[in-house]
Design a protein around this motif. Structure first.
Motif, PDB file in Angstrom:
ATOM      1  N   SER A  33       0.834  -1.204   0.000  1.00  0.00           N
ATOM      2  CA  SER A  33       0.000   0.000   0.000  1.00  0.00           C
ATOM      3  C   SER A  33       0.869   1.255   0.000  1.00  0.00           C
ATOM      4  CB  SER A  33      -0.944   0.002   1.208  1.00  0.00           C
ATOM      5  OG  SER A  33      -0.210   0.008   2.419  1.00  0.00           O
ATOM      6  N   GLY A  34       2.052   1.163   0.622  1.00  0.00           N
ATOM      7  CA  GLY A  34       2.949   2.308   0.642  1.00  0.00           C
ATOM      8  C   GLY A  34       3.400   2.700  -0.750  1.00  0.00           C
ATOM      9  N   ILE A  35       3.749   1.710  -1.565  1.00  0.00           N
ATOM     10  CA  ILE A  35       4.189   1.998  -2.922  1.00  0.00           C
ATOM     11  C   ILE A  35       3.038   2.565  -3.745  1.00  0.00           C
ATOM     12  CG2 ILE A  35       4.945   0.934  -5.080  1.00  0.00           C
ATOM     13  CD1 ILE A  35       6.756  -0.864  -3.499  1.00  0.00           C
ATOM     14  N   VAL A  36       1.838   2.005  -3.595  1.00  0.00           N
ATOM     15  CA  VAL A  36       0.678   2.530  -4.326  1.00  0.00           C
ATOM     16  C   VAL A  36       0.410   3.977  -3.925  1.00  0.00           C
ATOM     17  CG1 VAL A  36      -1.782   2.263  -4.780  1.00  0.00           C
ATOM     18  CG2 VAL A  36      -0.334   0.235  -4.582  1.00  0.00           C
ATOM     19  N   ALA A  37       0.470   4.260  -2.625  1.00  0.00           N
ATOM     20  CA  ALA A  37       0.215   5.618  -2.141  1.00  0.00           C
ATOM     21  C   ALA A  37       1.241   6.598  -2.699  1.00  0.00           C
ATOM     22  CB  ALA A  37       0.237   5.643  -0.614  1.00  0.00           C
ATOM     23  N   VAL A  55      10.612   9.581  -5.841  1.00  0.00           N
ATOM     24  CA  VAL A  55      11.472   8.468  -6.264  1.00  0.00           C
ATOM     25  C   VAL A  55      12.212   7.887  -5.057  1.00  0.00           C
ATOM     26  CG1 VAL A  55      13.527   7.875  -7.586  1.00  0.00           C
ATOM     27  CG2 VAL A  55      11.733   9.241  -8.643  1.00  0.00           C
ATOM     28  N   LEU A  56      12.712   8.746  -4.173  1.00  0.00           N
ATOM     29  CA  LEU A  56      13.421   8.256  -2.989  1.00  0.00           C
ATOM     30  C   LEU A  56      12.482   7.479  -2.069  1.00  0.00           C
ATOM     31  CD1 LEU A  56      15.733  11.286  -2.092  1.00  0.00           C
ATOM     32  CD2 LEU A  56      16.286   9.225  -3.387  1.00  0.00           C
ATOM     33  N   LEU A  57      11.251   7.972  -1.925  1.00  0.00           N
ATOM     34  CA  LEU A  57      10.274   7.246  -1.109  1.00  0.00           C
ATOM     35  C   LEU A  57       9.958   5.881  -1.722  1.00  0.00           C
ATOM     36  CD1 LEU A  57       7.841  10.175  -0.214  1.00  0.00           C
ATOM     37  CD2 LEU A  57       9.261   8.901   1.395  1.00  0.00           C
ATOM     38  N   GLU A  86      10.443   2.178  -0.012  1.00  0.00           N
ATOM     39  CA  GLU A  86       9.378   1.172   0.071  1.00  0.00           C
ATOM     40  C   GLU A  86       9.794  -0.117  -0.614  1.00  0.00           C
ATOM     41  OE1 GLU A  86       6.205   1.184   1.543  1.00  0.00           O
ATOM     42  OE2 GLU A  86       7.099   2.846   2.616  1.00  0.00           O
ATOM     43  N   TYR A  87      10.487   0.000  -1.729  1.00  0.00           N
ATOM     44  CA  TYR A  87      10.936  -1.183  -2.458  1.00  0.00           C
ATOM     45  C   TYR A  87      11.932  -1.984  -1.626  1.00  0.00           C
ATOM     46  CZ  TYR A  87      12.857  -4.096  -6.172  1.00  0.00           C
ATOM     47  OH  TYR A  87      13.255  -5.170  -6.920  1.00  0.00           O
ATOM     48  N   ARG A  88      12.802  -1.296  -0.906  1.00  0.00           N
ATOM     49  CA  ARG A  88      13.819  -1.987  -0.104  1.00  0.00           C
ATOM     50  C   ARG A  88      13.220  -2.738   1.077  1.00  0.00           C
ATOM     51  NH1 ARG A  88      19.084   2.070   0.419  1.00  0.00           N
ATOM     52  NH2 ARG A  88      19.742   1.922  -1.759  1.00  0.00           N
ATOM     53  N   GLU A 145       1.756   0.806  13.303  1.00  0.00           N
ATOM     54  CA  GLU A 145       2.253  -0.437  12.707  1.00  0.00           C
ATOM     55  C   GLU A 145       3.754  -0.628  12.875  1.00  0.00           C
ATOM     56  OE1 GLU A 145      -0.808  -1.233   9.028  1.00  0.00           O
ATOM     57  OE2 GLU A 145       0.866   0.127   8.641  1.00  0.00           O
ATOM     58  N   GLY A 146       4.398   0.243  13.627  1.00  0.00           N
ATOM     59  CA  GLY A 146       5.828   0.097  13.838  1.00  0.00           C
ATOM     60  C   GLY A 146       6.668   0.380  12.619  1.00  0.00           C
ATOM     61  N   TYR A 147       6.159   1.245  11.723  1.00  0.00           N
ATOM     62  CA  TYR A 147       6.927   1.617  10.525  1.00  0.00           C
ATOM     63  C   TYR A 147       8.253   2.260  10.938  1.00  0.00           C
ATOM     64  CZ  TYR A 147       8.000   3.992   6.085  1.00  0.00           C
ATOM     65  OH  TYR A 147       8.604   4.447   4.944  1.00  0.00           O
ATOM     66  N   ARG A 148       9.349   1.888  10.282  1.00  0.00           N
ATOM     67  CA  ARG A 148      10.666   2.413  10.602  1.00  0.00           C
ATOM     68  C   ARG A 148      11.177   3.295   9.466  1.00  0.00           C
ATOM     69  NH1 ARG A 148      14.006  -2.609  13.442  1.00  0.00           N
ATOM     70  NH2 ARG A 148      12.531  -2.939  15.180  1.00  0.00           N
ATOM     71  N   TRP A 149      11.504   4.529   9.826  1.00  0.00           N
ATOM     72  CA  TRP A 149      12.025   5.472   8.851  1.00  0.00           C
ATOM     73  C   TRP A 149      13.500   5.196   8.581  1.00  0.00           C
ATOM     74  CZ3 TRP A 149       9.439   9.535   6.357  1.00  0.00           C
ATOM     75  CH2 TRP A 149       8.086   9.670   6.722  1.00  0.00           C
ATOM     76  N   SER A 150      13.956   5.622   7.404  1.00  0.00           N
ATOM     77  CA  SER A 150      15.369   5.533   7.047  1.00  0.00           C
ATOM     78  C   SER A 150      15.819   6.905   6.549  1.00  0.00           C
ATOM     79  CB  SER A 150      15.574   4.492   5.943  1.00  0.00           C
ATOM     80  OG  SER A 150      14.999   4.943   4.725  1.00  0.00           O
ATOM     81  N   LEU A 151      17.099   7.054   6.375  1.00  0.00           N
ATOM     82  CA  LEU A 151      17.615   8.299   5.818  1.00  0.00           C
ATOM     83  C   LEU A 151      17.039   8.550   4.432  1.00  0.00           C
ATOM     84  CD1 LEU A 151      19.540  10.713   6.007  1.00  0.00           C
ATOM     85  CD2 LEU A 151      21.355   9.237   5.075  1.00  0.00           C
ATOM     86  N   LEU A 152      16.888   7.467   3.652  1.00  0.00           N
ATOM     87  CA  LEU A 152      16.335   7.576   2.302  1.00  0.00           C
ATOM     88  C   LEU A 152      14.909   8.113   2.346  1.00  0.00           C
ATOM     89  CD1 LEU A 152      17.245   6.907  -0.630  1.00  0.00           C
ATOM     90  CD2 LEU A 152      16.064   4.715  -0.353  1.00  0.00           C
ATOM     91  N   ALA A 153      14.074   7.508   3.210  1.00  0.00           N
ATOM     92  CA  ALA A 153      12.676   7.930   3.314  1.00  0.00           C
ATOM     93  C   ALA A 153      12.576   9.355   3.852  1.00  0.00           C
ATOM     94  CB  ALA A 153      11.900   6.971   4.209  1.00  0.00           C
TER      95      ALA A 153
END
Length: 307
Positions: free
Chosen positions: A101-105, A143-145, A149-151, A274-282
């Motif tokens: 759903s993240g990639i679709v959004a 694109v970075l987001l 999500e892909y990773r 949902e415990g989503y974890r951010w990264s430097l990329l995101a």
């Protein structure tokens, strides 16, 4: 000759509704996830818009707007409903079978591109240098987001099919965005036009569901029913009149920038629930996307030309 006064995005009457729609639509991705799996996507979409159509007619009646519309505008409402509430959401719900759903959004943030192009072609809405520069910056952030999500959740081998479905959803949504801002729909009350559009969308969705999924299906879990109600009443009846009002005031391209904010809000809510974890990329992608938003929307440009 009439002249349209320049509209500033940062006035409270514009920024407040924009933020409200972004917050609500950012939350709907969590709810849609629960709508997929136990019930065929076509029936989940159908129940959402059946209830939303009823709610929109009640809303229009409470606002004392006339409920009948001329035949020519009714035809436009039918086309609009099939595009916005039919094909658009049929594609979106199915895309989530192949993509997270993240990639679709995040992909849906690309709506601003066809909206700006179609708005320029059919509505003579300007594309300024600030909007163009901000859009390029925002697209880099998107694109970075997407890479983030892909990773964290690599799509299956059917990723291209999922992306194709999402792009189809974006194009149908963009066409409906521009259609409702043309002279015909603007000649009748917005709530009435949306109510009839929802009716035609629900009819289309039900026909698709009968063909592809067979007899009606419903999940009697309270969470499913509550999700349908939330998506119909809050995610549709409350938000669509506000959003399409912004399209008419800001222009299709600028209004579609809520699609840049929505996935970021969805990720923030996922962090909480949902415990989503951010990264430097995101994080970098979110900052660039929001920076592009500020740049693109800072100019005081009219959404329509002088006439």
């Amino acid at each position: 000759m009439s002249q349209t006064q320049p509209v500033s995005f940062w006035t409270p009457r514009i920024f407040g509704p924009f933020l409200l729609v972004s917050l609500i639509w950012g939350s709907t991705w969590l709810v849609i996830r629960d709508q997929i799996g136990t019930v065929a996507p076509s029936w989940s979409v159908t129940w959402r818009f059946v209830l939303a159509a009823a709610g929109m007619f009640v809303f229009a009646a409470l606002k004392r707007q006339r409920l009948a519309i001329p035949g020519r505008v009714q035809l436009l409402a039918m086309i609009f409903g099939m595009l916005q509430f039919g094909l658009n959401f049929q594609f979106v719900y199915r895309a989530e079978h192949f993509l997270t759903s993240g990639i679709v959004a995040v992909l849906f943030a690309l709506l601003l591109v066809p909206n700006a192009i179609l708005g320029r072609i059919f509505l003579a809405q300007p594309i300024t240098r600030a909007f163009f520069g901000g859009t390029v910056l925002a697209l880099v952030g998107i694109v970075l987001l997407l890479l983030h999500e892909y990773r964290i959740a690599p799509p299956t081998g059917q990723v291209l099919f999922g992306v194709a479905l999402t792009l189809c959803a974006i194009l149908t949504a963009s066409a409906s965005n521009v259609l409702q801002a043309t002279a015909g729909p603007r000649s009748v009350p917005m709530l009435t036009f949306l109510a009839w559009g929802l009716v035609w969308g629900a009819v289309f969705d039900a026909a698709v569901a009968l063909v592809l999924a067979g007899p009606p299906q419903f999940d009697w879990r309270w969470t499913y029913g509550a999700g349908v109600a939330y998506l119909a009443l809050v995610g549709s009846v409350v938000t669509f009149p506000i959003y399409f009002g912004l399209v008419r005031e800001l222009g299709a391209g600028r209004a579609a920038y809520n699609g840049v904010v929505v996935p970021i809000i969805a990720m923030l809510l996922s962090t909480l629930f949902e415990g989503y974890r951010w990264s430097l990329l995101a994080g970098t992608g979110a900052v660039l996307a929001l920076g592009g938003l500020v740049l693109a929307l800072r100019a005081r440009n009219p959404s329509t030309k002088e006439g």
